[in-house]
Design a protein around this motif. Sequence first.
Motif, short mmCIF file in Angstrom:
data_model
loop_
_atom_site.label_atom_id
_atom_site.label_comp_id
_atom_site.label_asym_id
_atom_site.label_seq_id
_atom_site.Cartn_x
_atom_site.Cartn_y
_atom_site.Cartn_z
N UNK A 1 -2.00 17.51 -70.77
CA UNK A 1 -1.21 16.43 -69.77
C UNK A 1 -0.76 17.42 -68.39
N UNK A 2 -0.63 18.63 -68.81
CA UNK A 2 -0.25 19.49 -67.43
C UNK A 2 -1.61 19.63 -66.60
N UNK A 3 -2.47 19.78 -67.30
CA UNK A 3 -3.74 19.97 -66.64
C UNK A 3 -4.24 18.65 -65.55
N UNK A 4 -4.08 17.45 -66.34
CA UNK A 4 -4.00 16.05 -65.60
C UNK A 4 -3.07 15.94 -64.54
N UNK A 5 -1.88 16.58 -64.66
CA UNK A 5 -1.14 16.45 -63.63
C UNK A 5 -1.23 17.16 -62.24
N UNK A 6 -1.83 18.41 -62.64
CA UNK A 6 -2.38 19.46 -61.62
C UNK A 6 -3.68 18.75 -60.92
N UNK A 7 -4.60 17.99 -61.75
CA UNK A 7 -5.72 17.32 -61.20
C UNK A 7 -5.21 16.34 -60.14
N UNK A 8 -4.02 15.61 -60.49
CA UNK A 8 -3.60 14.59 -59.50
C UNK A 8 -2.71 15.30 -58.45
N UNK A 9 -2.62 16.45 -58.43
CA UNK A 9 -2.09 17.17 -57.31
C UNK A 9 -0.50 16.92 -56.94
N UNK B 1 -8.56 20.62 -57.58
CA UNK B 1 -9.37 19.79 -58.57
C UNK B 1 -10.50 20.36 -59.14
N UNK B 2 -11.15 20.83 -58.40
CA UNK B 2 -12.57 21.50 -58.96
C UNK B 2 -12.10 22.48 -60.13
N UNK B 3 -11.17 23.17 -60.06
CA UNK B 3 -10.92 24.19 -61.03
C UNK B 3 -10.35 23.53 -62.39
N UNK B 4 -9.79 22.50 -62.17
CA UNK B 4 -9.33 21.75 -63.36
C UNK B 4 -10.51 21.22 -64.04
N UNK B 5 -11.54 20.50 -63.35
CA UNK B 5 -12.73 20.23 -63.98
C UNK B 5 -13.37 21.39 -64.82
N UNK C 1 -4.94 24.24 -50.96
CA UNK C 1 -6.45 24.18 -51.08
C UNK C 1 -6.61 22.97 -52.26
N UNK C 2 -6.35 21.59 -51.93
CA UNK C 2 -6.33 20.55 -52.88
C UNK C 2 -7.74 20.66 -53.76
N UNK C 3 -8.80 20.93 -52.97
CA UNK C 3 -10.33 20.49 -53.42
C UNK C 3 -10.60 21.46 -54.38
N UNK C 4 -10.14 22.87 -54.03
CA UNK C 4 -10.10 23.83 -55.34
C UNK C 4 -9.46 23.75 -56.27
#
Length: 219
Positions: free
Chosen positions: A122-130, A149-153, A144-147
């Motif tokens: 759930x923490x990973x999802x929170x980070x992915x949502x910025x 989100x990419x890193x969470x993938x 660097x929001x793009x990086x």
Amino acid sequence: MEASGRNGTLNPYIISTFQSLVHAIIPPHLKQKDYSGTVHVAGAQELHVYEYVIWILDHSIAFPVKEQLKFANSSMSKSTAKLLDVGAARLIQKGQILYPLNGTAYPSGGPFSALSPIDRLRAITLIERLDINLENLSIPYKNNPGLVRNMMDVLNELPMFGHYSEWTAYGTTRLLSPEYRRVEYFPPGWFQAQYPGPSFGYRDFRGFLAIIQHRKVDH
């Protein structure tokens, strides 16, 4: 600078963080073997897949890209571990954790490692949502929001790549450069996925000749 210290050992904080990550994504479990009972199926942590994730993070970014990100002398795995801790701290701050914190399972880790496995995801999802303060992140994730989100993938995918590929079978050579790695036994992840291994065929066969009749279309 990579995750390993001068003596070649990995940083305990980084190890704990990525152990807890791969454990949450591919945990060990019990599987019904036959009528006699169940067998233990190893998870990603037991197969040292966290070492694969750390190695990829610290070796897969080309030096010119690191220079562009102003990150040439830093460890990607350490910065990513800190990013996970930021997400965990935010989840705790919002009062959204489902289970109590446990600092004993991974004593060298930070907030992310203290979360329950489901709360780590759930923490990973929170980070992915910025849903974090991008200004307070360390380089190269800062603003660097793009990086991010990419890193969470990437962190969702790498444990699976390491666990179900031949990497776990490299054994004592698994942390060497690719040209020096050798498969020492049949990969455990292939057993779990019931994958029999690659099938090497004859190169002379190129398939059957396909005859395609093209119809003329009047315009």
